[in-house]
Enzyme design. Structure first.
Site, PDB file in Angstrom:
ATOM      1  N   LYS A  92     -39.048  -2.246 -14.325  1.00 36.44           N
ATOM      2  CA  LYS A  92     -39.690  -2.972 -13.213  1.00 36.44           C
ATOM      3  C   LYS A  92     -38.835  -4.171 -12.809  1.00 36.44           C
ATOM      4  CE  LYS A  92     -43.894  -5.721 -12.196  1.00 36.44           C
ATOM      5  NZ  LYS A  92     -45.254  -6.100 -12.647  1.00 36.44           N
TER       6      LYS A  92
ATOM      7  N   ASP B  14     -43.367 -12.348  -8.616  1.00 39.86           N
ATOM      8  CA  ASP B  14     -44.690 -11.769  -8.370  1.00 39.86           C
ATOM      9  C   ASP B  14     -45.707 -12.861  -8.081  1.00 39.86           C
ATOM     10  OD1 ASP B  14     -46.952 -10.267  -8.188  1.00 39.86           O
ATOM     11  OD2 ASP B  14     -47.055  -9.738 -10.326  1.00 39.86           O
TER      12      ASP B  14
ATOM     13  N   LYS C 139     -52.063 -14.842  -6.828  1.00 45.10           N
ATOM     14  CA  LYS C 139     -52.350 -15.340  -8.173  1.00 45.10           C
ATOM     15  C   LYS C 139     -52.730 -16.815  -8.114  1.00 45.10           C
ATOM     16  CE  LYS C 139     -49.150 -12.384 -10.773  1.00 45.10           C
ATOM     17  NZ  LYS C 139     -50.168 -11.672 -11.584  1.00 45.10           N
TER      18      LYS C 139
ATOM     19  N   ASP D  32     -40.898 -11.359 -13.881  1.00 39.11           N
ATOM     20  CA  ASP D  32     -41.457 -10.032 -13.621  1.00 39.11           C
ATOM     21  C   ASP D  32     -40.396  -8.947 -13.393  1.00 39.11           C
ATOM     22  OD1 ASP D  32     -43.904  -8.759 -13.733  1.00 39.11           O
ATOM     23  OD2 ASP D  32     -44.257  -8.868 -11.571  1.00 39.11           O
TER      24      ASP D  32
ATOM     25  N   ASP E 191     -51.774  -7.270  -6.268  1.00 40.15           N
ATOM     26  CA  ASP E 191     -51.160  -7.811  -7.486  1.00 40.15           C
ATOM     27  C   ASP E 191     -50.862  -6.709  -8.516  1.00 40.15           C
ATOM     28  OD1 ASP E 191     -50.112  -9.730  -9.109  1.00 40.15           O
ATOM     29  OD2 ASP E 191     -52.036 -10.606  -9.721  1.00 40.15           O
TER      30      ASP E 191
ATOM     31  N   GLU F   4     -48.738  -4.408  -8.353  1.00 39.64           N
ATOM     32  CA  GLU F   4     -47.583  -3.921  -7.594  1.00 39.64           C
ATOM     33  C   GLU F   4     -46.568  -3.196  -8.467  1.00 39.64           C
ATOM     34  OE1 GLU F   4     -47.763  -6.849  -8.870  1.00 39.64           O
ATOM     35  OE2 GLU F   4     -45.802  -6.975  -9.843  1.00 39.64           O
TER      36      GLU F   4
ATOM     37  N   ARG G 154     -46.898  -0.885 -10.835  1.00 39.51           N
ATOM     38  CA  ARG G 154     -47.124   0.570 -10.866  1.00 39.51           C
ATOM     39  C   ARG G 154     -46.723   1.219  -9.560  1.00 39.51           C
ATOM     40  NH1 ARG G 154     -53.104  -0.932 -12.444  1.00 39.51           N
ATOM     41  NH2 ARG G 154     -51.871  -2.607 -13.353  1.00 39.51           N
TER      42      ARG G 154
HETATM   43  N1  BES Z   1     -46.660  -9.054 -13.361  1.00 43.14           N
HETATM   44  C1  BES Z   1     -48.061  -8.962 -13.584  1.00 43.14           C
HETATM   45  C2  BES Z   1     -48.411  -8.839 -15.070  1.00 43.14           C
HETATM   46  C3  BES Z   1     -48.108 -10.032 -15.929  1.00 43.14           C
HETATM   47  C4  BES Z   1     -49.124 -10.904 -16.279  1.00 43.14           C
HETATM   48  C5  BES Z   1     -46.858 -10.237 -16.446  1.00 43.14           C
HETATM   49  C6  BES Z   1     -48.855 -11.976 -17.095  1.00 43.14           C
HETATM   50  C7  BES Z   1     -46.577 -11.306 -17.263  1.00 43.14           C
HETATM   51  C8  BES Z   1     -47.566 -12.168 -17.590  1.00 43.14           C
HETATM   52  C9  BES Z   1     -48.620  -7.739 -12.868  1.00 43.14           C
HETATM   53  O1  BES Z   1     -47.983  -7.403 -11.686  1.00 43.14           O
HETATM   54  C10 BES Z   1     -50.031  -8.036 -12.521  1.00 43.14           C
HETATM   55  O2  BES Z   1     -50.248  -8.907 -11.739  1.00 43.14           O
HETATM   56  N2  BES Z   1     -50.948  -7.305 -13.137  1.00 43.14           N
HETATM   57  C11 BES Z   1     -52.325  -7.480 -12.897  1.00 43.14           C
HETATM   58  C12 BES Z   1     -52.933  -6.112 -12.770  1.00 43.14           C
HETATM   59  C13 BES Z   1     -54.312  -6.081 -12.135  1.00 43.14           C
HETATM   60  C14 BES Z   1     -54.277  -6.622 -10.737  1.00 43.14           C
HETATM   61  C15 BES Z   1     -54.800  -4.635 -12.139  1.00 43.14           C
HETATM   62  C16 BES Z   1     -52.930  -8.246 -14.069  1.00 43.14           C
HETATM   63  O3  BES Z   1     -52.488  -8.074 -15.195  1.00 43.14           O
HETATM   64  O4  BES Z   1     -53.816  -9.053 -13.825  1.00 43.14           O
HETATM   65 ZN    ZN Z   2     -46.020  -7.950 -11.533  1.00 47.01          ZN
HETATM   66 MN    MN Z   3     -48.753  -8.463 -10.031  1.00 46.28          MN
END
Ligand code: BES
Ligand code: ZN
Ligand code: MN
Length: 497
Positions: free
Chosen positions: A265, A270, A277, A288, A347, A349, A351
């Site tokens: 990835k 992000d 966020k 990210d 968010d 993104e 996947r």
């Molecule tokens: N990049 C984030 C995941 C992340 C969170 C990485 C904390 C490092 C530290 C990812 O893109 C994300 O935002 N995931 C969401 C998924 C949800 C919206 C289904 C999450 O984990 O809240």
């Molecule tokens: Zn992310």
């Molecule tokens: Mn995200």
């Protein structure tokens, strides 16, 4: 840092610092540590007797001998003898290196931890000693034009007095350098601020790796993605002013044989997009692209180690930002495979870009696909930062990842897979939705990626909680960790013929 193997006694080695070691509970040092103790008139023994040093794991003590060819001696604790392993060698080497390198030290001479008294494989011990030292020596210099340059050149001398062991030590040292340099490259990319580490810059780094190693490089531009129908990657990229890049590095180590794809990835920042966020933790979202960084680092090392296997490194890169052109919740995208996906949250993104990237890897002939991503906060909730998450529909590949990780000291825990998890990301308007229920988020996040693979064996590594750290113990350094880089390299080697 220069690393050199020298065939001599530590006591004969000219250096600013010597590193020796001690198992916990030993009262009379033996081997190289014993020889140094004697030369120091029993100072190490007296520290032990007096209860000032016990050999506890990562404990260090520094002595300043008056009448030896060395400025200081560092004794590092190896911990309990029955718990000793290669990961402890790495950690011990890192801890000792950090203490040794303090001040004006330039030349550090170390023994190979574990090979003598520890009884472990000398190649692996030499590798782990150098790996731990180089990982500990890494520092992100930052962007401080007015700061006075603290940069100093340290030389590491790996001392082995037995001539019959020199070849093994040389081999291990070389491997350790390649492994650590790969992880340090990944760390550097993660630590670099997001305004500099753009998709375009990621592609430039890949170009440099290709030039240094002779790997074949392909960078798909927005127009190429459009032609290939990569609507998911393009959908995430459409809110950003930075053009997306799909990087592919190809290593051909076994022409005609099977191809392993490492897919990382590469979200260079992000923000969450329209599903923005909270601002508190947002600066860390420059991390990210850590999966992508691990893949670039691993490909560089694989090109150097030359295992007999074909490996594709695929890194989809884009920012995830809100804007007037950004992707919106409720939008429906179409992936390269033709499948459609409804956006529940912009968010989620990772996947999306990985959906197109794994499909692309499979279209390029991969029969095994390992994706690595800072995918979900949920993974850290489940496992903390002790184990990375592993989601896989293939027992053999999952076991191979875990085994490679146990060699590199990176822990992976396999999460359960069940069709009931797949039900949670069904959509009324598209083939699937980009998010499942709140519970089990690390599993559903991973499984969504697998929906875009037809036949290849698949494993997904969620490194969201592992990619950066505030810890500076052992070989840990604050900032990007380079996590998964060394395991991906080891995996490619283990899967080679
Ligand atoms: N990049 C984030 C995941 C992340 C969170 C990485 C904390 C490092 C530290 C990812 O893109 C994300 O935002 N995931 C969401 C998924 C949800 C919206 C289904 C999450 O984990 O809240
Ligand atoms: Zn992310
Ligand atoms: Mn995200």
């Amino acid at each position: 840092m220069r690393v050199q193997v020298v065939q001599q006694d530590l006591l004969q080695t000219q250096a600013d610092a010597w590193i020796v070691n001690l198992f916990q509970g030993v009262t009379k040092p033996a081997g190289a540590t014993g020889a140094v103790d004697q030369a120091l008139d029993g100072q190490i023994s007296r520290l032990i007797e007096n209860g000032e040093f016990s050999g506890k794991l990562l404990e260090t003590v520094v002595l300043y001998p008056a009448n030896l060819a060395v400025g200081k001696v560092i004794v590092v604790g190896l911990g309990e003898a029955d718990k000793f392993d290669l990961e402890r060698v790495r950690q011990v080497a890192g801890a000792a290196y950090k203490v040794a390198a303090r001040g004006r030290t330039r030349q550090i001479a170390t023994i190979v931890h574990g090979a003598g008294i520890g009884g472990l494989c000398p190649v692996a011990c030499a590798q782990a000693t150098v790996e731990g030292s180089l990982l500990a020596a890494y520092k992100y210099k930052g962007k401080k034009p007015n700061a006075k340059d603290e940069d100093k050149f340290v030389e590491l001398l790996v001392v082995e007095h037995k001539p019959e062991k020199i070849a093994a030590v040389e081999r291990g040292v070389k491997r350790g350098q390649i492994m650590a340099q790969a992880a340090n490259l990944a760390r550097e990319l993660v630590n670099t601020p997001a305004n500099l580490m753009t998709p375009t810059h990621m592609a430039a780094v890949a170009e440099q790796v290709a030039q240094e190693t002779g790997l074949e490089l392909e960078v798909l531009e927005k127009e190429d993605m459009e032609r290939l129908g990569m609507g998911c990657l393009l959908g995430v990229a459409q809110g950003s002013a930075q053009p997306p890049k799909l990087i592919t590095l190809r290593y051909e180590g076994n022409p005609g044989g099977e191809t392993l794809a490492l897919v990382g990835k590469g979200i260079t920042f992000d923000s969450g997009g329209i599903s923005l966020k909270a601002s508190a933790g947002m600066p860390n979202m420059k991390t990210d692209m850590a999966g992508g960084a691990a893949v670039l680092g691993a490909m560089k090392a694989i090109a150097q180690l030359k295992p007999k296997i074909n490996v594709l490194g695929v890194v989809p890169c884009t920012e995830n930002l809100p804007s007037g052109t950004a992707l919106k919740p409720s939008d429906v995208l179409q992936a390269m495979t033709g499948q459609t996906i409804e956006i529940g949250s912009t968010d989620a993104e990772g996947r999306l870009i990985l959906a197109d990237a794994v499909a692309y890897a499979e279209s390029k002939g991969a029969s095994k696909i390992v994706d690595v991503a800072t995918l979900t906060g949920a993974c850290g909730v489940a496992l903390g930062d002790v184990y990375a998450g592993l989601v896989s529909t293939n027992d053999e590949l999952a076991e191979a990842v875990i085994a490679a990780g146990s060699q590199t000291g990176e822990r992976f825990w396999r999460l359960p897979v069940h069709d009931l998890y797949r039900e949670t990301y069904k959509s009324d308007v598209a083939d699937l939705r980009n998010g499942g229920a709140r519970g089990g988020g690390a599993i559903t996040g991973g499984l969504i990626i697998s929906e875009f693979i037809k036949e290849a064996a698949w494993a997904h590594l969620d490194i969201a909680a592992m990619a950066r750290t505030d810890n500076s113990k052992g070989y840990s350094v604050k900032g990007g960790t380079g996590f998964a880089t060394r395991t991906l390299i080891q995996l490619a080697e283990n899967l080679a013929e």
